[in-house]
Write a protein that holds these residues in place. Structure first.
Motif, PDB file in Angstrom:
ATOM      1  N   SER A  37     -55.640  -4.282 -19.635  1.00 16.16           N
ATOM      2  CA  SER A  37     -54.645  -3.486 -18.916  1.00 16.16           C
ATOM      3  C   SER A  37     -53.259  -4.111 -18.936  1.00 16.16           C
ATOM      4  O   SER A  37     -52.317  -3.544 -18.373  1.00 16.16           O
ATOM      5  CB  SER A  37     -55.093  -3.301 -17.459  1.00 16.16           C
ATOM      6  OG  SER A  37     -55.198  -4.554 -16.800  1.00 16.16           O
ATOM      7  N   GLY A  38     -53.115  -5.278 -19.568  1.00 19.30           N
ATOM      8  CA  GLY A  38     -51.809  -5.899 -19.696  1.00 19.30           C
ATOM      9  C   GLY A  38     -51.287  -6.534 -18.427  1.00 19.30           C
ATOM     10  O   GLY A  38     -50.071  -6.597 -18.211  1.00 19.30           O
ATOM     11  N   ASN A  80     -55.949  -0.145 -24.632  1.00 20.65           N
ATOM     12  CA  ASN A  80     -55.068  -0.473 -23.517  1.00 20.65           C
ATOM     13  C   ASN A  80     -55.440   0.413 -22.340  1.00 20.65           C
ATOM     14  O   ASN A  80     -54.958   1.535 -22.193  1.00 20.65           O
ATOM     15  CB  ASN A  80     -53.603  -0.265 -23.922  1.00 20.65           C
ATOM     16  CG  ASN A  80     -52.645  -0.646 -22.817  1.00 20.65           C
ATOM     17  OD1 ASN A  80     -53.009  -1.390 -21.909  1.00 20.65           O
ATOM     18  ND2 ASN A  80     -51.436  -0.128 -22.863  1.00 20.65           N
TER      19      ASN A  80
END
Length: 302
Positions: A37-38, A80
């Motif tokens: 998910s960054g 992502n």
């Protein structure tokens, strides 16, 4: 019966540990899905240290190079997104995304890290990872000899002072309230010319995350350019617990030497399993995890 298993391994978390696991598994010809998910915990830290060949490089740059290199292995794919749930099927695992999409794999790896719980001190969060630091091995050299503080108390504060005194002789312990040090600890710190300040902290004066002074509720201030603190934390992802993975007393996921959790087929690596919180250590654990997952798959399939 299980639905069609599309992947050998799903890795939840695509930072250093997750990418290292993905690299090892890609080189072992395994079909891998890395879901990230960054939201890495060190995303605002400007430089990473104590990692050979990358000393002083920005963490985001290291992760970018790593992802490019892992992407070269065609059996590894990336998504992502954020995993919201997982469940055990007959001979595999299924993970679900926020909008209902799901993926299956024979093994799960959680490289999901932790979340630092910031104290309610204005300016603290802005400085975290820049001038408010958790680890002298990661950042101590850069602030060596500077006017340095430690936000801690009691046994933890005393032990932290002993450690940080290796990097600076201009050191103050801020207990943020009445000291809980023993008389012996207090005397030893004073003998080493380490000041102890019990005033309650009002805020940190900072510019773009770089500390200049500590303001106290008494109205006075003290100049400090670096401050160390050990924060409480929680797991960034609670899905391992939902699957039944055990946590240790400190709140880390329990793993054995092969990075196996207490749930068969589920592995964990990186900051979610250890207080040894460095990029180099995360990469090492991730590599070990990739090797051990492949070994288990080989043994099951041969």
């Amino acid at each position: 019966m299980d639905t069609a298993i599309k992947h050998d391994v799903i890795i939840v978390g695509g930072s250093y540990a997750g990418l290292a696991a993905g690299l090892a598994l890609g080189r072992a010809l395994r079909k891998v899905l890395v879901i990230d998910s960054g939201e890495s915990s060190n995303r605002q830290t400007p430089h990473s240290h104590n990692f050979l060949t990358q000393d002083g490089t920005a963490p985001a740059a290291i992760a970018s190079i790593a992802r490019q290199q892992v992407s070269a292995y065609t059996t590894v794919s990336f998504l992502n997104d954020r995993v919201v749930s997982a469940k055990k099927l007959d001979s595999s695992f299924e993970v679900s995304m926020p909008f209902g999409e799901s993926f299956t794999a024979k093994k799960l790896v959680f490289a999901t890290g932790i979340v630092d719980l910031m104290p309610d001190i204005p300016g603290f969060a802005e400085c975290w990872g820049k001038s408010v630091l958790h680890c002298p091995y990661c950042h101590g050299y850069e602030v060596r000899g500077q006017k340095t503080g430690i936000l801690a108390n009691g046994d933890s504060g005393y032990e932290f002072c002993m450690l940080i005194a290796n990097w600076t002789s201009d050191l103050t312990l801020f207990t943020n309230g009445n000291s809980t040090l023993t008389h012996e600890q207090t005397a030893r710190l004073h003998n080493h010319k380490i000041n102890i300040v019990e005033d309650q902290i009002l805020k940190l004066d900072q510019t773009n995350g770089y500390l200049s002074s500590i303001q106290f509720k008494t109205g006075r201030a003290e100049l400090v350019t670096a401050l160390y603190a050990r924060l409480p934390f929680q797991q960034h992802c609670d899905i391992p617990q939902q699957l039944g993975c055990e946590l240790g007393e400190e709140g880390y996921i329990k793993v054995d030497a092969a990075q196996k959790t207490s749930v068969s087929g589920v592995y964990a690596c990186g900051d979610n399993v250890t207080r040894m919180r460095t990029v180099a250590n995360a990469v090492s654990m991730g590599t070990t995890t990739g090797l051990m997952v492949n070994k288990e798959l080989v043994e099951e399939e041969f």
